[in-house]
Design an enzyme around this catalytic site. Structure first.
Site, PDB file in Angstrom:
ATOM      1  N   GLU A   1     -42.322   2.957  10.208  1.00 41.81           N
ATOM      2  CA  GLU A   1     -41.190   3.880  10.324  1.00 41.81           C
ATOM      3  C   GLU A   1     -40.117   3.738   9.245  1.00 41.81           C
ATOM      4  O   GLU A   1     -38.920   3.721   9.539  1.00 41.81           O
ATOM      5  CB  GLU A   1     -40.571   3.751  11.719  1.00 41.81           C
TER       6      GLU A   1
ATOM      7  N   GLU B   1     -51.176   5.532  17.762  1.00 37.52           N
ATOM      8  CA  GLU B   1     -50.461   5.368  19.042  1.00 37.52           C
ATOM      9  C   GLU B   1     -50.561   6.649  19.874  1.00 37.52           C
ATOM     10  O   GLU B   1     -49.565   7.146  20.405  1.00 37.52           O
ATOM     11  CB  GLU B   1     -48.991   5.028  18.775  1.00 37.52           C
TER      12      GLU B   1
HETATM   13  C1  GLA Z   1     -43.192   3.308  18.180  1.00 40.18           C
HETATM   14  C2  GLA Z   1     -43.644   1.913  17.820  1.00 40.18           C
HETATM   15  C3  GLA Z   1     -44.480   1.309  18.912  1.00 40.18           C
HETATM   16  C4  GLA Z   1     -43.911   1.568  20.270  1.00 40.18           C
HETATM   17  C5  GLA Z   1     -43.745   3.035  20.465  1.00 40.18           C
HETATM   18  C6  GLA Z   1     -43.223   3.382  21.821  1.00 40.18           C
HETATM   19  O1  GLA Z   1     -44.115   4.255  17.985  1.00 40.18           O
HETATM   20  O2  GLA Z   1     -44.374   1.850  16.636  1.00 40.18           O
HETATM   21  O3  GLA Z   1     -44.548  -0.074  18.719  1.00 40.18           O
HETATM   22  O4  GLA Z   1     -42.674   0.912  20.389  1.00 40.18           O
HETATM   23  O5  GLA Z   1     -42.818   3.469  19.510  1.00 40.18           O
HETATM   24  O6  GLA Z   1     -43.603   2.529  22.818  1.00 40.18           O
END
Ligand code: GLA
Length: 385
Positions: free
Chosen positions: A165, A271
């Site tokens: 991020e 994710e």
């Molecule tokens: C982001 C992070 C993850 C997690 C998600 C939400 O995407 O990369 O590690 O914290 O948020 O759970």
């Protein structure tokens, strides 16, 4: 071409080709694959983010092993968990996580070495006494942090989210943070270099959210080009894939995967989930809907069939895109094993949510069957919504 460490094993290829079990009158008879990992064996690894304490959650182990090949610890390797102060390393949970995974023939994704957000970075990283750390000190800390962790798990963690991020959501290329203020983009380059030096076999990933949105994608592609021009050892880009029902940006996802492929990089979906009680409005108009939204819990007594069907169609459509790009996709990971474990039951407010392929009783949902069908080639492209 697959990253060397991640080429499918010979055994997996044999098993998947055995799915075509017989020929009847010249027509292949397909055996129904019994798991996501089996159905995806010719395409990519199937994984998921799981609780740091997965080793103690025995009720989940069967499903985990049956369906998945690679796991990401949800929190315990993040800088705040692993390294709350300069001289304290909390390796207990990560060590147990990795031991459990290795003992159960699961690969591990290390997540994440650097999280380029101030509220996710223990403040000591940026400080030097009472003042701010210099560029050199910060880069030295990046190297020290990355080196210590990657060398500890060398050969056992096969993929790393090296930087998480770092891109801005506004007009700038990089998010404003102690990292970028002190070093501009050098902290990213340094993290990748240090990780590669410690484990040249590991797949090194830049991971972000909303990076398929055209403006953010453009900033990301510019960043990737710069890293590649500087010969930084980056191998793959993670699309987090935290989507919302009825609002999945399919075309942008397709175009983004193509743009990453065009750079010669690999893709991971890191994710994945589909929020059934969309959260986007929480941040709209200066947050003025929050009070109202915090009361919203429409499916507390169960999820309507129609919604589950739409979710299944939407997961199928996503997997059709992933399958189309399978040559470049290393892994698709869901974020949590079953609906009851999802962060979307709590973030950004409490509600009973249903974002995943398995329900709270660990039973497959319509979305599971839809994904299995797409992966095993039983849906024609025209069947896919
Ligand atoms: C982001 C992070 C993850 C997690 C998600 C939400 O995407 O990369 O590690 O914290 O948020 O759970």
């Amino acid at each position: 071409m697959a990253h060397p460490t991640f080429r499918r094993t010979f055994l997996e290829i044999v098993v998947s080709s055995l799915l075509v079990t017989a020929s009847l009158g010249g027509r292949p008879l397909l055996a129904q694959p019994s798991s996501l990992r089996e159905a995806a064996a010719d395409h990519f690894l199937i994984g998921l983010g799981v609780s740091d304490s997965i080793s103690e959650m025995e009720e989940c182990h069967g499903l985990l092993q049956q369906q998945f090949q690679i796991v990401t610890p949800e929190n315990c390797m993040k800088p705040a968990g692993l390294r709350p102060t300069a001289d304290r390393w909390d390796f207990d949970l990560p060590d147990r996580f990795v031991e459990f995974a290795v003992a159960n023939q699961l690969q591990v994704v290390g997540h994440c070495l650097i999280w380029a957000k101030d509220d996710r970075t223990p403040p000591w990283f940026y400080q030097d006494g009472d003042g701010l750390a210099s560029r050199e000190l910060i880069l030295q800390r990046v190297r020290d942090h990355v080196t210590t962790i990657v060398s500890r798990y060398r050969g056992r963690i096969t993929q790393w989210d090296v930087v998480n991020e770092a891109l801005d959501d506004g007009p700038n290329q990089l998010r404003d943070s102690g990292w970028s203020r002190a070093t501009d983009y050098e902290f990213i380059a340094e993290a990748f270099r240090a990780a590669h030096e410690e484990d040249p076999q590991a797949l090194l990933i830049y991971n972000d959210y909303n990076n398929e949105a055209p403006a953010k994608r453009e900033r990301m592609i510019a960043l990737l080009k710069k890293l590649l021009a500087d010969q930084v050892p980056i191998h793959a880009v993670g699309l987090q894939g935290h989507y919302e029902i009825d609002a999945i940006p399919y075309e942008n996802i397709d175009a983004t995967i193509q743009a990453i492929r065009d750079l010669g990089l690999r893709v991971v979906v890191s994710e994945l989930d589909i929020d059934m009680i969309p959260r986007g409005r929480w941040w709209a108009d200066g947050g003025k809907y929050r009070e109202e939204m915090a009361m919203l819990d429409p499916y507390a007594n169960g999820c309507p069939e129609d919604l589950l069907r739409r979710q299944a169609e939407q997961y199928a459509k996503l997997f059709a895109i992933y399958k189309k790009h399978a040559e470049a996709i290393e892994r698709v990971s869901f974020w949590n094993l079953h609906d009851g474990q999802s962060w979307l039951n709590y973030f950004p407010w409490n509600r009973v949510n249903y974002p995943l392929l398995f329900d709270r009783q660990l039973q497959p949902k319509p979305a599971y069957h839809a994904v299995l069908q797409v992966l095993s080639g039983r849906s024609k492209p025209s069947d896919i919504p």
